[in-house]
Design a protein around this motif. Structure first.
Motif, mmCIF file in Angstrom:
data_model
loop_
_atom_site.group_PDB
_atom_site.id
_atom_site.type_symbol
_atom_site.label_atom_id
_atom_site.label_comp_id
_atom_site.label_asym_id
_atom_site.label_seq_id
_atom_site.Cartn_x
_atom_site.Cartn_y
_atom_site.Cartn_z
ATOM 1 N N VAL A 4 2.915 -38.866 -68.440
ATOM 2 C CA VAL A 4 3.832 -37.723 -68.485
ATOM 3 C C VAL A 4 4.518 -37.502 -67.146
ATOM 4 N N ARG A 5 3.814 -37.779 -66.071
ATOM 5 C CA ARG A 5 4.389 -37.569 -64.737
ATOM 6 C C ARG A 5 5.562 -38.497 -64.468
ATOM 7 N N ALA A 6 5.674 -39.571 -65.246
ATOM 8 C CA ALA A 6 6.751 -40.548 -65.056
ATOM 9 C C ALA A 6 7.866 -40.389 -66.088
ATOM 10 N N TRP A 7 7.777 -39.361 -66.928
ATOM 11 C CA TRP A 7 8.840 -39.130 -67.899
ATOM 12 C C TRP A 7 10.152 -38.824 -67.188
ATOM 13 N N SER A 8 11.248 -39.278 -67.807
ATOM 14 C CA SER A 8 12.590 -39.039 -67.279
ATOM 15 C C SER A 8 13.290 -37.940 -68.066
ATOM 16 N N LEU A 9 14.388 -37.464 -67.526
ATOM 17 C CA LEU A 9 15.228 -36.531 -68.277
ATOM 18 C C LEU A 9 15.860 -37.282 -69.445
ATOM 19 N N ASN A 10 16.067 -36.580 -70.555
ATOM 20 C CA ASN A 10 16.805 -37.191 -71.652
ATOM 21 C C ASN A 10 18.301 -36.956 -71.438
ATOM 22 N N LYS A 11 19.119 -37.347 -72.378
ATOM 23 C CA LYS A 11 20.572 -37.248 -72.196
ATOM 24 C C LYS A 11 21.012 -35.803 -72.013
ATOM 25 N N VAL A 29 15.824 -17.732 -52.060
ATOM 26 C CA VAL A 29 14.977 -18.840 -52.500
ATOM 27 C C VAL A 29 15.052 -18.885 -54.024
ATOM 28 N N ARG A 30 15.285 -20.065 -54.554
ATOM 29 C CA ARG A 30 15.337 -20.232 -56.008
ATOM 30 C C ARG A 30 14.326 -21.288 -56.434
ATOM 31 N N TYR A 31 13.744 -21.065 -57.600
ATOM 32 C CA TYR A 31 12.838 -22.055 -58.199
ATOM 33 C C TYR A 31 13.467 -22.474 -59.521
ATOM 34 N N LEU A 32 13.778 -23.763 -59.644
ATOM 35 C CA LEU A 32 14.436 -24.328 -60.827
ATOM 36 C C LEU A 32 13.511 -25.333 -61.495
ATOM 37 N N THR A 33 13.363 -25.224 -62.794
ATOM 38 C CA THR A 33 12.567 -26.210 -63.526
ATOM 39 C C THR A 33 13.475 -27.325 -64.037
ATOM 40 N N HIS A 34 12.904 -28.516 -64.137
ATOM 41 C CA HIS A 34 13.675 -29.630 -64.700
ATOM 42 C C HIS A 34 14.043 -29.307 -66.144
ATOM 43 N N PRO A 35 15.203 -29.785 -66.611
ATOM 44 C CA PRO A 35 15.563 -29.570 -68.024
ATOM 45 C C PRO A 35 14.926 -30.603 -68.952
ATOM 46 N N GLN A 36 15.473 -30.765 -70.135
ATOM 47 C CA GLN A 36 14.881 -31.546 -71.220
ATOM 48 C C GLN A 36 14.539 -32.983 -70.813
ATOM 49 N N VAL A 37 13.398 -33.457 -71.343
ATOM 50 C CA VAL A 37 12.911 -34.787 -70.991
ATOM 51 C C VAL A 37 12.856 -35.710 -72.207
ATOM 52 N N GLY A 91 19.206 -33.269 -70.862
ATOM 53 C CA GLY A 91 18.766 -32.814 -69.549
ATOM 54 C C GLY A 91 19.625 -33.382 -68.429
ATOM 55 N N SER A 92 19.926 -34.677 -68.495
ATOM 56 C CA SER A 92 20.760 -35.316 -67.467
ATOM 57 C C SER A 92 22.153 -34.711 -67.427
ATOM 58 N N ASN A 93 22.719 -34.443 -68.609
ATOM 59 C CA ASN A 93 24.057 -33.844 -68.666
ATOM 60 C C ASN A 93 24.070 -32.442 -68.065
ATOM 61 N N ARG A 94 23.004 -31.691 -68.294
ATOM 62 C CA ARG A 94 22.937 -30.345 -67.713
ATOM 63 C C ARG A 94 22.891 -30.412 -66.192
ATOM 64 N N VAL A 95 22.112 -31.358 -65.658
ATOM 65 C CA VAL A 95 22.040 -31.515 -64.206
ATOM 66 C C VAL A 95 23.399 -31.969 -63.654
ATOM 67 N N SER A 96 24.032 -32.917 -64.320
ATOM 68 C CA SER A 96 25.335 -33.414 -63.870
ATOM 69 C C SER A 96 26.371 -32.290 -63.843
ATOM 70 N N SER A 97 26.323 -31.432 -64.859
ATOM 71 C CA SER A 97 27.268 -30.302 -64.909
ATOM 72 C C SER A 97 27.047 -29.352 -63.750
ATOM 73 N N LEU A 98 25.783 -29.089 -63.430
ATOM 74 C CA LEU A 98 25.482 -28.195 -62.317
ATOM 75 C C LEU A 98 25.874 -28.835 -60.987
ATOM 76 N N ALA A 99 25.640 -30.129 -60.848
ATOM 77 C CA ALA A 99 26.018 -30.822 -59.611
ATOM 78 C C ALA A 99 27.532 -30.809 -59.406
ATOM 79 N N ALA A 100 28.289 -30.804 -60.513
ATOM 80 C CA ALA A 100 29.753 -30.795 -60.429
ATOM 81 C C ALA A 100 30.303 -29.403 -60.169
ATOM 82 N N GLN A 101 29.531 -28.392 -60.515
ATOM 83 C CA GLN A 101 29.966 -27.002 -60.329
ATOM 84 C C GLN A 101 28.774 -26.207 -59.793
#
Length: 198
Positions: free
Chosen positions: A21-28, A5-13, A30-40
């Motif tokens: 605040v609950r509706a804040w999005s990831l910034n560039k 079981v892993r617990y991951l926090t969202h990256p930069q917003v 943060g989004s790039n970090r998620v995209s990199s993880l999704a690709a690898q």
């Protein structure tokens, strides 16, 4: 059956003071970090369940990973970050001061915030409910730094203390444990460590 079981926090917003605040999005970043993880996906490649908070930044982290894995995102609204609606957005220096007090006085409602003890009971309850049942697959929880730290403390059998927070850097950190032992194997690590199969 034991599973990881892993617990991951969202990256930069993207900080938008006039937006909930609950509706804040990831910034560039943060989004790039998620995209990199999704690709690898690395050590996440065998994960077959993703359970996420319903806050925008958490869903923007969970969804690309779920798509890469070919699984659905299970949304649990009560996995949200500690309730800070009483103050709304606070400038960084004010936020850090209130956050310090939130962890230092876990039974107190600091500036009207949800208490750390209440937030801890909530996240532990959601976590336990999610793991109840016949599931045999590895699980990834996607959430937030504050309640993630409270969960880490609860699983580690230690009192609430901010020194067990994920640290500086804007998020995107994780910890893991065996579903039967339910004790973190090590402290927070950056999400990039998942790509190497750590």
């Amino acid at each position: 059956m034991s599973r990881i079981v892993r617990y991951l926090t969202h990256p930069q917003v993207l900080i938008e003071p006039l937006k909930d605040v609950r509706a804040w999005s990831l910034n560039k970043v943060g989004s790039n970090r998620v995209s990199s993880l999704a690709a690898q996906l690395g050590s996440l490649s065998v994960t077959r369940r993703i359970v996420s908070s319903n806050e925008t930044k958490a869903l923007e982290t969970a969804t690309p990973l779920a798509l890469a894995l070919g699984v659905a995102v299970e949304v649990r609204p009560r996995m949200h970050e500690n309730d800070r609606s009483a103050t709304g957005f606070l400038p960084p220096h004010e936020f850090e001061a209130v956050a310090d007090q939130f962890f230092a006085e876990p039974a107190a409602s600091v500036s009207g915030w949800e208490t750390a003890e209440d937030a801890q009971r909530r996240i532990v309850s959601e976590f336990e409910a999610s793991l109840t049942g016949p599931h045999e697959e590895d699980v990834l929880f996607v959430g937030h730094g504050g309640v993630g730290t409270l969960l880490f403390c609860a699983l580690s059998g230690i009192r609430i203390d901010r020194r067990f927070d994920q640290g500086l850097g804007g998020g995107g950190c994780w910890f893991a444990f065996d579903s039967q032992v339910r004790r973190p194997k090590r402290e927070w690590q950056p999400m990039e460590a998942l790509m190497t199969g750590s």
